[in-house]
Enzyme design. Structure first.
Site, mmCIF file in Angstrom:
data_model
loop_
_atom_site.group_PDB
_atom_site.id
_atom_site.type_symbol
_atom_site.label_atom_id
_atom_site.label_comp_id
_atom_site.label_asym_id
_atom_site.label_seq_id
_atom_site.Cartn_x
_atom_site.Cartn_y
_atom_site.Cartn_z
ATOM 1 C CB CYS A 102 -1.031 0.001 1.120
ATOM 2 S SG CYS A 102 -0.737 -1.100 2.495
ATOM 3 N NE ARG A 131 2.479 -9.387 4.950
ATOM 4 C CZ ARG A 131 1.160 -9.341 4.830
ATOM 5 N NH1 ARG A 131 0.408 -10.220 5.489
ATOM 6 N NH2 ARG A 131 0.591 -8.432 4.065
ATOM 7 C CD GLN A 149 -0.339 -8.685 0.390
ATOM 8 O OE1 GLN A 149 0.179 -7.581 0.337
ATOM 9 N NE2 GLN A 149 -1.192 -9.018 1.336
ATOM 10 C CG ASP A 151 -2.043 -5.635 -2.327
ATOM 11 O OD1 ASP A 151 -3.027 -6.143 -1.774
ATOM 12 O OD2 ASP A 151 -0.983 -5.370 -1.740
ATOM 13 C CE LYS A 232 -9.673 -8.243 8.242
ATOM 14 N NZ LYS A 232 -8.464 -9.080 8.100
ATOM 15 C CG HIS A 278 -5.927 -0.993 1.640
ATOM 16 N ND1 HIS A 278 -4.564 -0.834 1.722
ATOM 17 C CD2 HIS A 278 -6.461 0.090 2.268
ATOM 18 C CE1 HIS A 278 -4.287 0.280 2.384
ATOM 19 N NE2 HIS A 278 -5.433 0.852 2.724
#
Length: 403
Positions: A102, A131, A149, A151, A232, A278
């Site tokens: 992001c 991560r 991801q 995204d 979310k 997102h």
């Protein structure tokens, strides 16, 4: 067979090794190596992703894998996530390897002056993130330290929130229906540790709930499980064994644009702050692949199969024709191999079936003479004797039906 036995047979690590899709190495724990067969599956998933996003009005971007530590302090990831991040020092400057995409999307939005006429801006990124996961929790492609991801970050006006969330729900449904997945929906609300004011959170939660209710989407409330920057909607797909996997997510964020001073020039010629959405659908390409391997038990639909057809010449004298057929099929975009080994046809067929190849094309004297092939389909058995042109038409029809 019990569900556990069936799950063991479908284990993606076992099938990943047998079908030569991916492997793990001690030199990079939790960071999978994709083999040629696995790259075919991965590329097909990414091709589908690009095609559907382009059609839906998204622009693809790519952001750096490593950015200065100050960026992550500004975004709030440092306070909420730094124990899961990897760091480096270059030219006496501290950097962080990105755990999320992001902030990079925000920097691109801020890279030039924006007008209200441009909004909504929909940036999509297949972004590689890292991560830190404990070594004991690593699990094939399901739990890794490096993953991609799928995204998207949407920058919208307040009056566009509900219509954009509506469109996101539609593209999520389109993707999951494509694979034949049923799915459940959860609305996750403000966690104990959150950024921003309760008023903004209430506004964001109301917007998400309003879209779900207006569309008649059944959902469960999941109190306290939102991201630290916003509520979310999570999507849990159900595989062929009825197991639930959390994949897609849509997160509404009033806070990150404020932290980065994002703005656009409104119709009134004044600066306004956009709202950020997102959004991910696969969740991560790697994890989605693992789910697909187990869902299909390695028997991918034709369009996803690493090798779509195995040509089996019965004798060496049929090899020249086999290569001619291979060339014709490859020219039509079909992934095909020839088994030239000096083995019995029955063995070649059994091994092709063990490799979960959808079609076997057998060549004997009659097939060479008549310029055709004897077609066998996995599980269905003999399909008949077809010309190369008819086989291409058969494959295209099957792939288009699925796609």
């Amino acid at each position: 067979m019990s569900i556990q036995s069936e799950a063991d047979q479908r284990n993606h690590r076992k099938l990943g090794q047998e079908l030569e899709l991916f492997t793990s190495m001690e030199e990079a724990p939790g960071m999978p190596f994709f083999l040629p067969n696995g790259m075919v599956v991965r590329n097909e998933l990414e091709n589908l992703w690009r095609k559907k996003h382009k059609k839906a009005g998204y622009q693809e971007i790519k952001t750096p894998i490593m950015m200065k530590q100050e960026l992550w302090e500004q975004s709030g990831h440092w306070d909420h996530y730094h124990e899961n991040m990897y760091f480096s020092n270059v030219d006496e400057q501290n950097y962080a390897i990105k755990p999320m995409n992001c902030p990079g999307a925000i920097l691109i939005f801020n890279s030039k002056r924006r007008s209200y006429r441009e909004l909504p801006i929909r940036f999509a990124e297949l972004g590689l993130v890292h991560r830190h996961e404990l070594s004991g929790s690593l699990n094939g492609l399901l739990r890794v330290r490096s993953f991609t991801q799928d995204d998207a970050h949407l920058f919208v006006r307040v009056d566009q929130i509900e219509s954009e969330i509506d469109k996101v729900l539609e593209i999520v449904d389109e993707f999951y229906s494509h694979f034949g997945f049923d799915y459940k929906v959860e609305l996750s609300t403000r966690p104990d540790e959150f950024m921003g004011s309760e008023v903004i959170w209430d506004q964001a939660e109301t917007a998400l709930e309003s879209v779900l209710q207006r569309k008649g989407v059944k959902y469960q409330l999941n109190p306290g499980d939102g991201a630290f920057y916003g509520p979310k909607i999570d999507f849990h797909i159900l595989d062929s064994l009825g197991r639930s996997w959390q994949c897609g997510t849509v997160q509404l964020d009033f806070l990150m644009p404020k932290k980065f001073n994002c703005s656009y020039v409104g119709e009134d010629n004044k600066l306004h702050q956009p709202v950020m959405i997102h959004r991910a659908i696969y969740g991560s390409v790697e994890r989605f692949m693992a789910i697909l391997i187990e869902h299909f038990a390695g028997e991918f639909p034709l369009w996803l199969s690493p090798v779509q057809a195995k040509i089996i010449p019965i004798a060496d004298s049929h090899s020249v024709y086999a290569e001619q057929v291979k060339s014709q099929l490859e020219s039509a975009g079909i992934r095909v191999e020839v088994d030239h080994r000096n083995e019995k046809m029955g063995l070649k067929i059994r091994e092709a079936e063990k490799q979960k190849i959808p079609y076997m094309l057998v060549i004997g004297n009659k097939e060479v003479e008549n310029h055709c092939l004897a077609v066998r389909k996995k599980k269905a058995g003999n399909v008949g004797v077809l010309s190369v042109e008819a086989i291409i038409e058969l494959f295209m029809e099957e792939m288009n039906l699925i796609r």
